[in-house]
Write a protein that holds these residues in place. Structure first.
Motif, PDB file in Angstrom:
ATOM      1  N   UNK A 157       0.822  -1.209   0.000  1.00 50.93           N
ATOM      2  CA  UNK A 157       0.000   0.000   0.000  1.00 50.93           C
ATOM      3  C   UNK A 157       0.857   1.260   0.000  1.00 50.93           C
ATOM      4  N   UNK A 158       2.019   1.192   0.631  1.00 52.78           N
ATOM      5  CA  UNK A 158       2.944   2.341   0.600  1.00 52.78           C
ATOM      6  C   UNK A 158       3.439   2.578  -0.821  1.00 52.78           C
ATOM      7  N   UNK A 159       3.747   1.497  -1.530  1.00 56.57           N
ATOM      8  CA  UNK A 159       4.173   1.569  -2.922  1.00 56.57           C
ATOM      9  C   UNK A 159       3.061   2.179  -3.782  1.00 56.57           C
ATOM     10  N   UNK A 160       1.825   1.741  -3.545  1.00 54.84           N
ATOM     11  CA  UNK A 160       0.687   2.284  -4.278  1.00 54.84           C
ATOM     12  C   UNK A 160       0.538   3.769  -4.021  1.00 54.84           C
ATOM     13  N   UNK A 161       0.680   4.169  -2.775  1.00 56.88           N
ATOM     14  CA  UNK A 161       0.545   5.584  -2.417  1.00 56.88           C
ATOM     15  C   UNK A 161       1.643   6.420  -3.077  1.00 56.88           C
ATOM     16  N   UNK A 162       2.860   5.907  -3.081  1.00 61.57           N
ATOM     17  CA  UNK A 162       3.963   6.645  -3.703  1.00 61.57           C
ATOM     18  C   UNK A 162       3.784   6.764  -5.207  1.00 61.57           C
ATOM     19  N   UNK A 163       3.269   5.728  -5.851  1.00 59.03           N
ATOM     20  CA  UNK A 163       3.029   5.815  -7.290  1.00 59.03           C
ATOM     21  C   UNK A 163       1.898   6.781  -7.611  1.00 59.03           C
ATOM     22  N   UNK A 164       0.929   6.871  -6.723  1.00 57.82           N
ATOM     23  CA  UNK A 164      -0.186   7.776  -6.947  1.00 57.82           C
ATOM     24  C   UNK A 164       0.177   9.230  -6.735  1.00 57.82           C
ATOM     25  N   UNK A 165       1.194   9.497  -5.941  1.00 59.21           N
ATOM     26  CA  UNK A 165       1.641  10.875  -5.724  1.00 59.21           C
ATOM     27  C   UNK A 165       2.714  11.210  -6.739  1.00 59.21           C
ATOM     28  N   UNK A 166       2.741  12.428  -7.156  1.00 58.30           N
ATOM     29  CA  UNK A 166       3.709  12.854  -8.156  1.00 58.30           C
ATOM     30  C   UNK A 166       4.598  13.920  -7.539  1.00 58.30           C
ATOM     31  N   UNK A 167       5.530  13.497  -6.702  1.00 63.80           N
ATOM     32  CA  UNK A 167       6.397  14.455  -6.023  1.00 63.80           C
ATOM     33  C   UNK A 167       7.630  14.790  -6.840  1.00 63.80           C
ATOM     34  N   UNK A 168       7.887  14.038  -7.905  1.00 65.81           N
ATOM     35  CA  UNK A 168       9.094  14.267  -8.691  1.00 65.81           C
ATOM     36  C   UNK A 168       9.015  15.554  -9.510  1.00 65.81           C
ATOM     37  N   UNK A 169       7.846  15.838 -10.020  1.00 69.16           N
ATOM     38  CA  UNK A 169       7.727  17.018 -10.868  1.00 69.16           C
ATOM     39  C   UNK A 169       7.376  18.229 -10.022  1.00 69.16           C
ATOM     40  N   UNK A 170       8.002  19.314 -10.333  1.00 71.42           N
ATOM     41  CA  UNK A 170       7.704  20.562  -9.637  1.00 71.42           C
ATOM     42  C   UNK A 170       6.538  21.246 -10.328  1.00 71.42           C
ATOM     43  N   UNK A 171       5.702  21.906  -9.564  1.00 67.99           N
ATOM     44  CA  UNK A 171       4.598  22.604 -10.208  1.00 67.99           C
ATOM     45  C   UNK A 171       5.113  23.765 -11.048  1.00 67.99           C
ATOM     46  N   UNK A 172       4.479  23.961 -12.177  1.00 71.64           N
ATOM     47  CA  UNK A 172       4.893  25.058 -13.047  1.00 71.64           C
ATOM     48  C   UNK A 172       4.481  26.387 -12.425  1.00 71.64           C
ATOM     49  N   UNK A 173       5.286  27.414 -12.626  1.00 75.38           N
ATOM     50  CA  UNK A 173       4.888  28.709 -12.072  1.00 75.38           C
ATOM     51  C   UNK A 173       3.638  29.226 -12.772  1.00 75.38           C
ATOM     52  N   UNK A 174       2.886  30.006 -12.043  1.00 70.22           N
ATOM     53  CA  UNK A 174       1.668  30.550 -12.640  1.00 70.22           C
ATOM     54  C   UNK A 174       2.056  31.547 -13.745  1.00 70.22           C
ATOM     55  N   UNK A 175       1.330  31.533 -14.839  1.00 75.07           N
ATOM     56  CA  UNK A 175       1.687  32.449 -15.929  1.00 75.07           C
ATOM     57  C   UNK A 175       1.434  33.892 -15.520  1.00 75.07           C
ATOM     58  N   UNK A 176       2.284  34.741 -15.997  1.00 76.11           N
ATOM     59  CA  UNK A 176       2.150  36.156 -15.693  1.00 76.11           C
ATOM     60  C   UNK A 176       1.079  36.756 -16.605  1.00 76.11           C
ATOM     61  N   UNK A 177       0.279  37.585 -16.009  1.00 72.04           N
ATOM     62  CA  UNK A 177      -0.740  38.243 -16.815  1.00 72.04           C
ATOM     63  C   UNK A 177      -0.121  39.467 -17.484  1.00 72.04           C
ATOM     64  N   UNK A 178      -0.429  39.630 -18.714  1.00 70.55           N
ATOM     65  CA  UNK A 178       0.124  40.758 -19.451  1.00 70.55           C
ATOM     66  C   UNK A 178      -0.824  41.948 -19.341  1.00 70.55           C
ATOM     67  N   UNK A 179      -0.216  43.079 -19.174  1.00 64.05           N
ATOM     68  CA  UNK A 179      -0.993  44.313 -19.120  1.00 64.05           C
ATOM     69  C   UNK A 179      -1.007  44.902 -20.525  1.00 64.05           C
ATOM     70  N   UNK A 180      -2.204  45.077 -21.068  1.00 62.97           N
ATOM     71  CA  UNK A 180      -2.260  45.618 -22.436  1.00 62.97           C
ATOM     72  C   UNK A 180      -1.703  47.052 -22.469  1.00 62.97           C
ATOM     73  N   UNK A 181      -0.930  47.356 -23.460  1.00 63.24           N
ATOM     74  CA  UNK A 181      -0.351  48.703 -23.571  1.00 63.24           C
ATOM     75  C   UNK A 181      -0.900  49.446 -24.761  1.00 63.24           C
TER      76      UNK A 181
END
Length: 90
Positions: free
Chosen positions: A66-90
């Motif tokens: 069950x520990x193996x199952x839990x580790x496979x179900x979690x994705x700790x290897x990949x880092x979350x992508x940063x939130x995209x920056x909103x562009x201010x229209x000019x």
């Protein structure tokens, strides 16, 4: 649909489901075998000590599965992508 999300969530879910598909029958088999031993064997003397060792081994095996199952179900290897920056229209 958000274009900034990654598809790793679905892959993580599939790995967890496949792992659980392996661990659930194994857990059921372990519990069934322990119940059969408990029903058929008299638990005095060396047989009782052997049953305790089998019980502990089954608990450790089920926990590891069950520990193996839990580790496979979690994705700790990949880092979350940063939130995209909103562009201010000019």
């Amino acid at each position: 649909m958000d274009p900034y999300t990654t598809a790793s969530g679905q892959s993580r879910w599939r790995r967890g489901v496949y792992a659980a598909g392996l661990v659930i029958p194994f857990t059921a088999t372990q519990i069934w075998a322990l119940l059969v031993l408990l029903r058929l064997a008299s638990l005095d003397g060396l047989v009782g000590q052997a049953f305790v060792l089998v019980l502990l081994g089954s608990v450790v095996a089920i926990w590891a599965g069950w520990r193996w199952t839990y580790k496979l179900g979690r994705d700790r290897d990949t880092r979350p992508e940063p939130t995209p920056k909103t562009r201010i229209p000019t």
